[in-house]
Design an enzyme around this catalytic site. Structure first.
Site, mmCIF file in Angstrom:
data_model
loop_
_atom_site.group_PDB
_atom_site.id
_atom_site.type_symbol
_atom_site.label_atom_id
_atom_site.label_comp_id
_atom_site.label_asym_id
_atom_site.label_seq_id
_atom_site.Cartn_x
_atom_site.Cartn_y
_atom_site.Cartn_z
ATOM 1 N N GLU A 83 -14.211 -44.064 -17.555
ATOM 2 C CA GLU A 83 -13.496 -42.841 -17.168
ATOM 3 C C GLU A 83 -13.643 -42.625 -15.663
ATOM 4 O O GLU A 83 -14.747 -42.699 -15.121
ATOM 5 C CB GLU A 83 -14.052 -41.642 -17.940
ATOM 6 N N GLY A 142 -11.270 -35.613 -20.648
ATOM 7 C CA GLY A 142 -9.868 -35.772 -20.287
ATOM 8 C C GLY A 142 -9.187 -34.469 -19.910
ATOM 9 O O GLY A 142 -9.819 -33.442 -19.645
ATOM 10 N N ALA A 187 -6.280 -45.514 -23.469
ATOM 11 C CA ALA A 187 -6.280 -44.082 -23.790
ATOM 12 C C ALA A 187 -6.210 -43.299 -22.484
ATOM 13 O O ALA A 187 -7.043 -42.423 -22.211
ATOM 14 C CB ALA A 187 -7.528 -43.717 -24.587
ATOM 15 N N GLU A 214 14.306 -21.439 -17.866
ATOM 16 C CA GLU A 214 14.375 -22.482 -18.894
ATOM 17 C C GLU A 214 15.786 -23.048 -18.968
ATOM 18 O O GLU A 214 16.764 -22.304 -19.030
ATOM 19 C CB GLU A 214 13.953 -21.913 -20.255
ATOM 20 N N VAL A 222 7.440 -28.560 -16.965
ATOM 21 C CA VAL A 222 8.614 -29.121 -17.631
ATOM 22 C C VAL A 222 8.255 -30.350 -18.470
ATOM 23 O O VAL A 222 9.119 -31.166 -18.784
ATOM 24 C CB VAL A 222 9.708 -29.477 -16.605
ATOM 25 N N HIS A 245 -8.833 -10.754 -50.202
ATOM 26 C CA HIS A 245 -8.152 -9.532 -49.765
ATOM 27 C C HIS A 245 -9.166 -8.616 -49.088
ATOM 28 O O HIS A 245 -10.288 -8.460 -49.579
ATOM 29 C CB HIS A 245 -7.549 -8.812 -50.975
#
Length: 461
Positions: free
Chosen positions: A35, A41, A145, A205, A269, A440
């Site tokens: 990494e 990540g 990955a 948008e 985007v 409930h």
């Protein structure tokens, strides 16, 4: 040059990569994870976790502001303020705690981790470049990955007033005017949080509605809430660049070009797979458009080379990457398995939240399906929480009552995602859900009520 060997080499320690590494280590596979940044990540460091921390802080601040005014609960308080720099420091502490946890889990599984930038030499050889001497690693199996990065618009390159979601999560001051290009889940999540913190937010948008991959019935409660927060929408519109003064955003609409005031412009985007900059092209792997093509075992077109997570395309979700990583680790360990998931739930942490699992009513495969919907406005727990907007909706086969899809929009529905996915994985029918006793008073009763309504046995509608 220093050399290392291993049975499994994983490039990237994001959700897919670190899960793959941990599971492989647990299974006794000699594994190395490489990494260049921090473990976890995008999701852990600059995505899922920090954004949810910001959303939580913004929600608490909005509650405090509401209690400073007259309210039906009778709570009275002073006018609150927020020190965003301190909020960000808290967010960073949460991230740091989790990244330390990932590192600890890799060590516990006896996985070797190397910090550095990987360069692929061939399908069995990778060179790692860091501040020290380079390392050459020979491996039997290679897992790519490498994740994804925010997509950059040519007319609005990142820098200065134009920021990415990563930048937005590290702001130490609330912008007075924030323009967001992109009405998908990332833009809306951050936009709603910033509006709660006091920013004036505008969303641009290109599609005719927000969250365009979903139907209007599902997204309308979110659209209504945006209006309540004062968030302006420009739909079927395209941002063309910054204005000449630099503090406005130029937008092309059906009625012509408009100029929106903007201290900052957040571009959300979409994301693009990270497939360049580390020698991947030297392998000549087959691609599915911009993504790496894989089979039902996450194998690429080269023997012994696998790919998982965002680099393999949609849906770009951390939990999909995790499931893929777990599967690949078991395959490398010798297990004969393949991808057989019936549902990958997707969650939008907007306000209200939105969950989708399985087929939508608009899906061609659901053309003849039965749709049953039950609103939170008829649920006691939702009313007692002052958040009764939204509903649960079930799509089912009209002949067998087999559940084909479940969707929900409402406060806190993200926690129902597991139940929705499990119902689809276990091939539940409406009867299975409807005849299961739900506690409930809980929000989960709405799932049961939606199923009972589909059976024609609704009790509270």
């Amino acid at each position: 040059m220093k050399t290392e060997t291993c049975k499994l080499l994983i490039l990237g320690a994001g959700p897919g990569g670190y899960v793959c590494g941990i599971r492989a280590g647990q299974l006794g596979v000699d594994t190395i994870v490489v990494e260049a940044a921090k473990p976890g990540g995008t999701c852990l460091n600059v995505g899922c976790i920090p954004s949810k921390a910001l959303i939580h802080a913004a929600g608490e601040f909005a509650k405090a502001r509401a209690f400073a005014e007259e309210n039906e609960l009778g709570i009275r308080g002073g006018v609150p303020t927020i020190d965003l720099q301190r909020t960000v420091a808290w967010k960073d502490s949460v991230v740091e705690r989790l990244t330390r946890g990932v590192s600890g889990l890799l060590r516990k599984a006896k996985v070797r981790t190397i910090h550095g930038h990987a360069i692929i030499i061939d399908g069995k050889t990778v060179e790692i470049r860091n501040d020290d001497d380079p390392i050459r690693i020979r491996t039997e199996n290679l897992v790519i990955a490498t994740g994804s990065t925010p997509f950059e618009l040519p007319s609005l390159p990142f820098g200065g007033r134009v920021i990415s979601s990563t930048d937005a999560l590290s702001l130490i001051q609330v912008p007075a005017k924030l323009a967001i290009v992109g009405g998908g889940y990332i833009g809306l999540e951050i936009g709603i949080a910033m509006a709660k913190l006091g920013a004036t937010v505008t969303v641009v948008e290109a599609a005719e509605r927000i969250l365009p991959q979903y139907d209007a019935e599902l997204t309308d409660p979110v659209k209504k809430r945006l209006s309540e927060y004062g968030i302006a929408l420009h739909l079927s519109a395209n941002a063309s660049g910054l204005g000449s003064s630099g503090d406005t955003l130029m937008v092309d609409t059906a009625d012509g070009e408009v100029e929106l005031p903007a201290d900052l412009v957040l571009v959300t985007v979409g994301r693009q797979a990270t497939t360049s900059g580390f020698g991947l092209e030297s392998l000549g792997l087959s691609q599915n458009g911009p993504y790496l093509a894989i089979d039902d075992r996450c194998a690429t077109s080269m023997r012994g080379v696998y790919a998982i997570g965002d680099v393999t395309g949609d849906p770009m979700l951390a939990h999909r990457a995790m499931a893929q990583g777990n599967m690949v680790a078991e395959i490398v360990a010798g297990k004969d398995i393949s991808w057989d998931k019936r549902a990958i739930p997707a969650v939008c942490f907007t306000d209200p939240e939105l969950v989708v699992a399985g087929l939508l009513p608009s899906d061609p495969k659901a053309a003849e399906a039965k749709v049953s919907l039950f609103p939170f406005s008829a649920n006691g727990r939702a009313l007692s929480m002052e958040r009764s907007d939204g509903f649960v909706r079930i799509v089912s086969d009209p002949k067998t009552d087999l559940v084909l899809g479940i969707q929900a929009v409402g406060a806190g529905v993200s926690e129902m995602a597991g139940q929705f996915a499990m119902s689809l994985e276990m091939a539940c029918t409406l009867t299975d859900i409807g005849e299961t006793i739900h506690a409930h008073p809980t929000l989960g009763e709405v799932v049961q009520e939606a199923a009972m309504k589909g059976l024609g046995k609704a009790m509270h509608s």
